[in-house]
Design an enzyme around this catalytic site. Structure first.
Site, PDB file in Angstrom:
ATOM      1  N   GLU A 263      52.359  34.987  34.501  1.00 22.18           N
ATOM      2  CA  GLU A 263      53.469  34.328  35.188  1.00 22.18           C
ATOM      3  C   GLU A 263      53.013  33.654  36.479  1.00 22.18           C
ATOM      4  OE1 GLU A 263      56.283  33.899  33.908  1.00 22.18           O
ATOM      5  OE2 GLU A 263      56.461  35.399  32.339  1.00 22.18           O
TER       6      GLU A 263
ATOM      7  N   ASP B  34      49.776  39.130  27.210  1.00 22.78           N
ATOM      8  CA  ASP B  34      49.920  39.138  28.662  1.00 22.78           C
ATOM      9  C   ASP B  34      50.682  40.388  29.090  1.00 22.78           C
ATOM     10  OD1 ASP B  34      52.111  38.090  27.329  1.00 22.78           O
ATOM     11  OD2 ASP B  34      52.139  36.211  28.421  1.00 22.78           O
TER      12      ASP B  34
END
Length: 371
Positions: free
Chosen positions: A128, A69
């Site tokens: 997130e 990520d």
């Protein structure tokens, strides 16, 4: 690629943190690095602000994917690093700068000497918030390079460098954001009987919501409902017409999460009746549980220990990760990488030890070649 080179990449990335689906500088950095490799075995695609890289195997029968990520958090950094964030109010406080660096390190080695099978490196945006994994799974770009198995890591401040932690089955919980808006009738503090007070309504909901876990969830199960932010009113001598609660819900079982939401909605209706107001609910980002597929865990442990690292079986955590959606659709697993920081994830002073970068690269590369 040695530690000094990995440190340089990590520090470059640490200085340019960007929020979900805003990772333009990050994407540019990744693409520039990849083009410098300029390897004939490698193909590159972009998806929104993410990047996908395919390395052709020598005698491919299937495809293994590794996901990193790339987004950051809206946190003001307080590390006093010489390479601290150049983007005010944003920080790689969850270790995604580490995740990207490890992926680039492993990718560089894999590109130089491809394994038997194809490999896809996924640099995913918006882990997130609001969640990039689910829409990426639905993208034509990933569908074109659909993997047969997939894995990922997450840094773990609580474990020392050289320790890898994971487990078969549930690793991270099902999670859901919770946003609630209460609308009543404002008024003067001296005339409460003419108003509908949303401070009271929202406060009452918050207190009663704590009974949802305590009295509706099996004590042998695990769940959390937390309201972390409450806003209401404008002046001390006025009755608030509006109030807003922001929180999170987490549960180890998907059916428990569903039940919690039903109870939240039922309680909201009761508050509407009791306080003569309206209540709206937004669950925001919902993340599916990270569930490790059993068939990979023993071979992975052997890979880790063969490299001289310490493997430990960890307990499941209430942490949320949208990689769970990928594991829902593709067999695989996730693991913790020890980075030995006194400050935890999402902390403004998170300082993972950079020696863990080499550990991560070795484990990722070995897993790609041997699993």
């Amino acid at each position: 690629m040695n530690l000094e080179q990995l440190q340089s990449i990590r520090r470059d990335l640490h200085q340019i943190p960007e929020l979900g689906f805003q990772e333009k500088k990050t994407q540019q950095y990744l693409l520039e690095y990849l083009h410098r490799i300029n390897n004939e075995n490698m193909e590159i695609q972009t998806w929104k602000t993410g990047v996908l890289v395919k390395i052709k195997g020598k005698n491919a029968e299937e495809t293994i994917a590794y996901r990193a990520d790339i987004d950051a958090l809206p946190i003001t950094e307080e590390t006093n690093y010489s390479f601290e964030s150049q983007h005010k109010g944003k920080m790689h406080a969850c270790g995604h700068d580490f995740h990207m660096t490890i992926a680039l390190g492993a990718l560089t080695r894999i590109a130089e000497n491809p394994p038997r099978n194809n490999v896809v490196f996924i640099f995913q945006p918006a882990e997130e918030n609001p969640g990039g994994a689910l829409p990426m799974l639905q993208s034509e770009e990933l569908k074109a390079w659909w993997p047969d198995r997939i894995f990922a890591l997450h840094i773990a401040p609580e474990y020392p460098v050289g320790t890898i932690a994971s487990r078969s089955g549930l690793l991270f919980a099902n999670t859901s954001e919770l946003f609630m808006d209460f609308k009543g009738k404002g008024g003067h503090a001296a005339y409460p009987h003419t108003a509908k007070d949303m401070v009271l309504a929202a406060s009452s909901f918050n207190v009663q919501a704590q009974h949802i876990v305590a009295r509706t969830v099996d004590p042998l199960d695990s769940a959390v409902l937390t309201v972390g932010k409450m806003t209401a009113g404008f002046v001390q001598n006025g009755i608030a017409e509006n109030a807003r609660l922001e929180g999170t819900m987490r549960a180890f079982k998907a059916e428990t999460m569903s039940g919690m939401k039903q109870n939240v909605e039922g309680l909201a209706k009761a508050i509407e009746l009791a306080y003569e107001c309206t209540v709206s609910i937004d669950y925001g980002s919902n993340y599916y549980q990270v569930f490790n597929h059993e068939q990979f865990m023993e071979p992975f442990q052997q890979i880790v220990e063969k490299r001289g690292f310490n493997y430990v079986e960890c307990p499941p955590a209430m942490t949320g990760e949208d990689f769970g959606y990928m594991l829902r659709d593709i067999p695989g697993f996730m693991f913790w990488l020890g980075v030995d920081s006194p400050y935890g994830l999402h902390h403004s002073q998170l300082q993972p030890k950079e020696e863990a970068l080499e550990v991560g690269v070795q484990v990722v590369e070995s897993t790609i070649r041997e699993l």
